[in-house]
Design a protein around this motif. Structure first.
Motif, PDB file in Angstrom:
ATOM      1  N   GLY A  51       0.821  -1.209   0.000  1.00 12.30           N
ATOM      2  CA  GLY A  51       0.000   0.000   0.000  1.00 12.30           C
ATOM      3  C   GLY A  51       0.850   1.253   0.000  1.00 12.30           C
ATOM      4  N   ASP A  52       0.199   2.383  -0.257  1.00 10.89           N
ATOM      5  CA  ASP A  52       0.864   3.686  -0.242  1.00 10.89           C
ATOM      6  C   ASP A  52       1.990   3.759  -1.259  1.00 10.89           C
ATOM      7  OD1 ASP A  52      -0.770   4.322   2.056  1.00 10.89           O
ATOM      8  OD2 ASP A  52       0.562   2.996   3.163  1.00 10.89           O
ATOM      9  N   GLU A  53       1.793   3.127  -2.409  1.00  8.26           N
ATOM     10  CA  GLU A  53       2.825   3.147  -3.455  1.00  8.26           C
ATOM     11  C   GLU A  53       2.796   4.462  -4.229  1.00  8.26           C
ATOM     12  OE1 GLU A  53       0.502   0.769  -3.255  1.00  8.26           O
ATOM     13  OE2 GLU A  53       1.504  -1.142  -2.921  1.00  8.26           O
ATOM     14  N   SER A  76     -12.920   3.466   3.267  1.00  3.62           N
ATOM     15  CA  SER A  76     -12.177   4.696   3.562  1.00  3.62           C
ATOM     16  C   SER A  76     -10.862   4.400   4.276  1.00  3.62           C
ATOM     17  CB  SER A  76     -13.040   5.662   4.378  1.00  3.62           C
ATOM     18  OG  SER A  76     -13.498   5.012   5.539  1.00  3.62           O
ATOM     19  N   ASN A  77     -10.452   3.120   4.322  1.00  6.55           N
ATOM     20  CA  ASN A  77      -9.106   2.791   4.809  1.00  6.55           C
ATOM     21  C   ASN A  77      -8.057   3.217   3.780  1.00  6.55           C
ATOM     22  OD1 ASN A  77      -9.997   0.870   2.969  1.00  6.55           O
ATOM     23  ND2 ASN A  77      -9.102  -0.877   4.023  1.00  6.55           N
ATOM     24  N   ALA A  78      -8.483   3.328   2.523  1.00  8.76           N
ATOM     25  CA  ALA A  78      -7.572   3.758   1.465  1.00  8.76           C
ATOM     26  C   ALA A  78      -7.432   5.269   1.530  1.00  8.76           C
ATOM     27  CB  ALA A  78      -8.137   3.366   0.115  1.00  8.76           C
ATOM     28  N   LEU A 165      -3.906  -6.165  14.773  1.00 11.60           N
ATOM     29  CA  LEU A 165      -3.557  -6.150  13.347  1.00 11.60           C
ATOM     30  C   LEU A 165      -3.027  -4.793  12.913  1.00 11.60           C
ATOM     31  CD1 LEU A 165      -6.754  -7.978  11.997  1.00 11.60           C
ATOM     32  CD2 LEU A 165      -4.541  -8.989  12.557  1.00 11.60           C
ATOM     33  N   GLY A 166      -3.323  -3.777  13.710  1.00  9.48           N
ATOM     34  CA  GLY A 166      -2.917  -2.425  13.302  1.00  9.48           C
ATOM     35  C   GLY A 166      -3.846  -1.893  12.226  1.00  9.48           C
ATOM     36  N   THR A 167      -5.157  -2.110  12.377  1.00  6.58           N
ATOM     37  CA  THR A 167      -6.100  -1.648  11.337  1.00  6.58           C
ATOM     38  C   THR A 167      -6.186  -0.124  11.337  1.00  6.58           C
ATOM     39  OG1 THR A 167      -8.115  -1.499  12.669  1.00  6.58           O
ATOM     40  CG2 THR A 167      -7.530  -3.697  11.835  1.00  6.58           C
ATOM     41  N   THR A 168      -6.889   0.391  10.344  1.00  4.94           N
ATOM     42  CA  THR A 168      -7.048   1.846  10.252  1.00  4.94           C
ATOM     43  C   THR A 168      -8.207   2.336  11.138  1.00  4.94           C
ATOM     44  OG1 THR A 168      -8.533   1.544   8.384  1.00  4.94           O
ATOM     45  CG2 THR A 168      -6.212   1.903   7.861  1.00  4.94           C
ATOM     46  N   HIS A 169      -8.920   1.431  11.792  1.00  2.43           N
ATOM     47  CA  HIS A 169     -10.093   1.742  12.634  1.00  2.43           C
ATOM     48  C   HIS A 169     -11.223   2.366  11.816  1.00  2.43           C
ATOM     49  CE1 HIS A 169      -8.126   1.574  16.875  1.00  2.43           C
ATOM     50  NE2 HIS A 169      -7.494   0.783  16.033  1.00  2.43           N
ATOM     51  N   ALA A 258      -7.307   0.426  -4.766  1.00  2.00           N
ATOM     52  CA  ALA A 258      -7.140   0.932  -3.402  1.00  2.00           C
ATOM     53  C   ALA A 258      -6.465  -0.158  -2.594  1.00  2.00           C
ATOM     54  CB  ALA A 258      -8.507   1.248  -2.805  1.00  2.00           C
ATOM     55  N   ASN A 259      -5.752   0.211  -1.546  1.00  5.44           N
ATOM     56  CA  ASN A 259      -5.006  -0.762  -0.732  1.00  5.44           C
ATOM     57  C   ASN A 259      -3.992  -1.460  -1.652  1.00  5.44           C
ATOM     58  OD1 ASN A 259      -8.287  -1.405   0.294  1.00  5.44           O
ATOM     59  ND2 ASN A 259      -6.927  -0.076   1.445  1.00  5.44           N
ATOM     60  N   ALA A 260      -3.653  -2.729  -1.428  1.00  8.11           N
ATOM     61  CA  ALA A 260      -2.599  -3.286  -2.274  1.00  8.11           C
ATOM     62  C   ALA A 260      -2.503  -4.808  -2.167  1.00  8.11           C
ATOM     63  CB  ALA A 260      -1.252  -2.668  -1.876  1.00  8.11           C
ATOM     64  N   VAL A 273      -3.786  -8.319   7.090  1.00  6.01           N
ATOM     65  CA  VAL A 273      -4.291  -7.912   5.780  1.00  6.01           C
ATOM     66  C   VAL A 273      -5.569  -7.112   5.981  1.00  6.01           C
ATOM     67  CG1 VAL A 273      -3.345  -9.907   4.544  1.00  6.01           C
ATOM     68  CG2 VAL A 273      -5.585 -10.097   5.622  1.00  6.01           C
ATOM     69  N   THR A 274      -6.080  -6.563   4.886  1.00  7.05           N
ATOM     70  CA  THR A 274      -7.376  -5.910   4.964  1.00  7.05           C
ATOM     71  C   THR A 274      -8.451  -6.963   4.669  1.00  7.05           C
ATOM     72  OG1 THR A 274      -8.633  -3.956   4.332  1.00  7.05           O
ATOM     73  CG2 THR A 274      -7.377  -5.045   2.557  1.00  7.05           C
ATOM     74  N   SER A 275      -9.718  -6.566   4.644  1.00  8.60           N
ATOM     75  CA  SER A 275     -10.784  -7.570   4.541  1.00  8.60           C
ATOM     76  C   SER A 275     -11.393  -7.658   3.152  1.00  8.60           C
ATOM     77  CB  SER A 275     -11.863  -7.262   5.574  1.00  8.60           C
ATOM     78  OG  SER A 275     -11.285  -7.279   6.853  1.00  8.60           O
ATOM     79  N   ARG A 307       5.371  -0.185   4.783  1.00  7.14           N
ATOM     80  CA  ARG A 307       4.233  -0.932   5.309  1.00  7.14           C
ATOM     81  C   ARG A 307       3.703  -0.202   6.535  1.00  7.14           C
ATOM     82  NH1 ARG A 307       3.328  -7.375   6.498  1.00  7.14           N
ATOM     83  NH2 ARG A 307       1.152  -6.922   6.865  1.00  7.14           N
ATOM     84  N   VAL A 308       2.369  -0.140   6.663  1.00  7.23           N
ATOM     85  CA  VAL A 308       1.795   0.352   7.931  1.00  7.23           C
ATOM     86  C   VAL A 308       1.097  -0.810   8.605  1.00  7.23           C
ATOM     87  CG1 VAL A 308       1.539   2.836   7.526  1.00  7.23           C
ATOM     88  CG2 VAL A 308      -0.181   1.287   6.656  1.00  7.23           C
ATOM     89  N   GLY A 309       0.942  -0.736   9.889  1.00 13.69           N
ATOM     90  CA  GLY A 309       0.328  -1.853  10.609  1.00 13.69           C
ATOM     91  C   GLY A 309       1.361  -2.922  10.899  1.00 13.69           C
ATOM     92  N   GLY A 337      -2.196   9.005   9.581  1.00 13.74           N
ATOM     93  CA  GLY A 337      -1.065   9.833  10.023  1.00 13.74           C
ATOM     94  C   GLY A 337       0.057   9.018  10.659  1.00 13.74           C
ATOM     95  N   ARG A 338      -0.101   7.687  10.712  1.00 15.72           N
ATOM     96  CA  ARG A 338       0.914   6.846  11.360  1.00 15.72           C
ATOM     97  C   ARG A 338       2.214   6.839  10.567  1.00 15.72           C
ATOM     98  NH1 ARG A 338      -1.988   1.072  11.903  1.00 15.72           N
ATOM     99  NH2 ARG A 338      -2.816   1.692   9.893  1.00 15.72           N
ATOM    100  N   PRO A 339       3.380   6.811  11.252  1.00 16.24           N
ATOM    101  CA  PRO A 339       4.632   6.673  10.511  1.00 16.24           C
ATOM    102  C   PRO A 339       4.674   5.298   9.848  1.00 16.24           C
ATOM    103  CG  PRO A 339       5.041   6.698  12.885  1.00 16.24           C
ATOM    104  CD  PRO A 339       3.575   6.928  12.696  1.00 16.24           C
TER     105      PRO A 339
END
Ligand code: IMP
Length: 460
Positions: A51-53, A76-78, A165-169, A258-260, A273-275, A307-309, A337-339
């Motif tokens: 993600g975030d490429e 909206s996680n993307a 998992l470190g999701t985006t909430h 979106a996502n990756a 992973v995402t769902s 990578r995030v999460g 906003g996470r590093p």
């Protein structure tokens, strides 16, 4: 029917063979027709890593040539940021093709939509002078992400504590869970508020049973959805018929991935992973178009890796080099906003992504971020107990143990952000790109050398 062969005295064997050949010829012809879609095509942009490429920029540039831009998975996680004339636009749910005033945008049935967030995003676009009226369509089959799905996302993460998992909430997992439990609600359900209310009460009762002590104010929810119903329904259509009719008319569709790939529910590093399925298959399942209409599939590959999460990351740099990549690349999440965790590029992972998605070309992004490094490394082979690993391990425990074998290349110091032709890049920089192309086995067509729309090299 094949002609009878009078010379043959073989009990009709030759005739039967000729008949079979004719039948096969006909079916091959029919297949040929089916494979060649007579109308428009669907071109796809897919994130090749975690993600975030930097998918947004190519989408923004390419969308000028497309009549329809669509999202097909995730929610909206993307997030991507697009810079136009120095102005930043942040997108989470609305296809960023909306910035092209001629494009129509579709949020497909495979997307999960947080309607409150969508309205906020639309409001921000409106304030920035983007006219979306009559150009944004939501699938009546797309599932709704409720606020309580987002709360549950947080509760789940809290319960997992050290294994989170470190999701985006953003409520993505819980909303797709409601979809697969078959008690979720779809945007089209707003057309019949009696039905909507009945379904919502059912969903709430099930969730309150599953999360003891968790209370949802159904009346408040119903009041909110009654208040936004008209506005949402003014954008809600049968996007399946709409898109297929447009394709029949020869219109071109661009899928904004979106996502990756590596956070794909099936192909990624499960369970981190995402769902949804951000890979190419969602073009069909998330939009309702046949695979025969798919045209080019462009993989977006960052010149390094982030990578995030949580979850394994074989090339991760938890040192000053990683810090430097984060700072130079501005590697902080658009959505949270996470590093971001940073590391070198990972070839086995990219080959895997190319295999699953069938990339016809690659857009290498953020190459300028590597400027100034004395040397750049390419993660070339995974080794497990000294043996080369072929393919992507399905076991996360195994994957966490792979050791990367690197190829080291000399870096470059010249500013490349204003370079317009591949030939004008520093020799070491060209060598790095060509080596990646060779190792991945897919042509690198575009190269991003800076954040602006114009900072892109196209190799002809
Ligand atoms: P979720 O999609 O919010 O459930 O999060 C699941 C995992 O996917 C977490 O590790 C997130 O950080 C990651 N994730 C989800 N969307 C994106 C994205 O657009 N870019 C990068 N990581 C993402």
């Amino acid at each position: 029917m094949a002609a009878t062969n009078p010379a043959a005295n073989d009990g009709g064997k030759v005739d039967r063979i000729l008949e079979t050949v004719t039948r096969l010829e006909r079916s091959v012809q029919a297949m040929g027709k089916a494979q060649k879609s007579p109308g428009g095509t669907v071109d796809v942009i897919v994130g090749a890593q975690w993600g975030d490429e930097g998918k947004g920029k190519l989408v923004d540039i390419m969308s000028a040539d497309y009549e329809i831009c669509a999202r097909v998975a995730g929610g909206s996680n993307a997030g991507h940021t697009i810079v136009v004339n120095g102005k930043k636009y942040k997108f989470h749910l609305v296809p960023s093709g909306i910035l092209n005033p001629h494009a129509h945008c579709v949020v497909g049935n495979g997307v999960v939509v947080h309607l409150r967030g969508l309205l906020q995003e639309i409001g921000e676009l409106k304030a920035a002078g983007v006219d979306y009226q009559g150009r944004l369509f939501l699938s009546d089959r797309a599932h709704i992400v409720f606020d309580f799905h987002q709360t549950i996302d947080g509760l789940n993460e809290k319960q997992l504590a050290g294994n989170k998992l470190g999701t985006t909430h953003k409520g993505i997992g819980p909303a797709y869970s409601s979809k697969t439990m078959r008690n979720g609600l779809r945007i089209g359900d707003l057309r019949d508020m009696e039905f909507f209310e009945q379904r919502l009460r059912g969903l709430v009762a099930q969730l309150e049973r599953s999360y003891p002590g968790f209370k949802i104010d159904v009346e408040k929810e119903l009041a909110y959805y009654r208040s936004i119903r008209e506005e949402i329904l003014s954008m809600t259509i049968d996007t399946i018929s709409y898109t297929n009719a447009a394709l029949k008319q020869g219109k071109r569709v661009l899928i904004e991935g979106a996502n990756a790939t590596m956070i794909d529910l099936d192909f990624g590093t499960f369970p981190y992973v995402t769902s949804s399925n951000p890979t190419v298959g969602s073009v069909c399942t998330g939009l309702g178009v046949p695979p025969t209409v798919v045209g080019s599939i462009c993989g977006i590959v960052k010149a390094y890796c982030t990578r995030v999460g949580e979850g394994p990351f074989p090339t991760e740099l938890e040192d000053a080099t990683g810090e430097r990549l984060r700072a130079s690349g501005g590697e902080f999440g658009t959505t949270t906003g996470r590093p971001r965790r940073c590391g070198w590029i990972d070839i086995p992972q990219l080959r895997y992504a190319a295999m699953i998605n069938g990339f016809s070309e690659i857009n290498l992004t953020k190459l300028d971020v590597l400027t100034g490094f004395h040397e750049v490394k390419i993660g070339k082979r995974y080794l497990l107990k000294g043996e080369e690993v072929t393919g992507m391990p399905s076991s996360l425990r195994e994957y966490a143990q792979v050791v990367m074998e690197y190829e080291v290349m000399p870096g470059w110091t010249e500013d490349i952000s204003k370079v317009k032709r591949f030939e004008d890049l520093p020799a070491n920089c060209q060598a790095y790109v060509l080596r990646l192309e060779e190792l991945i086995g897919v042509p690198i067509r575009w190269i991003g050398v800076g954040p602006g729309r114009q900072d892109l090299i196209e190799r002809k």
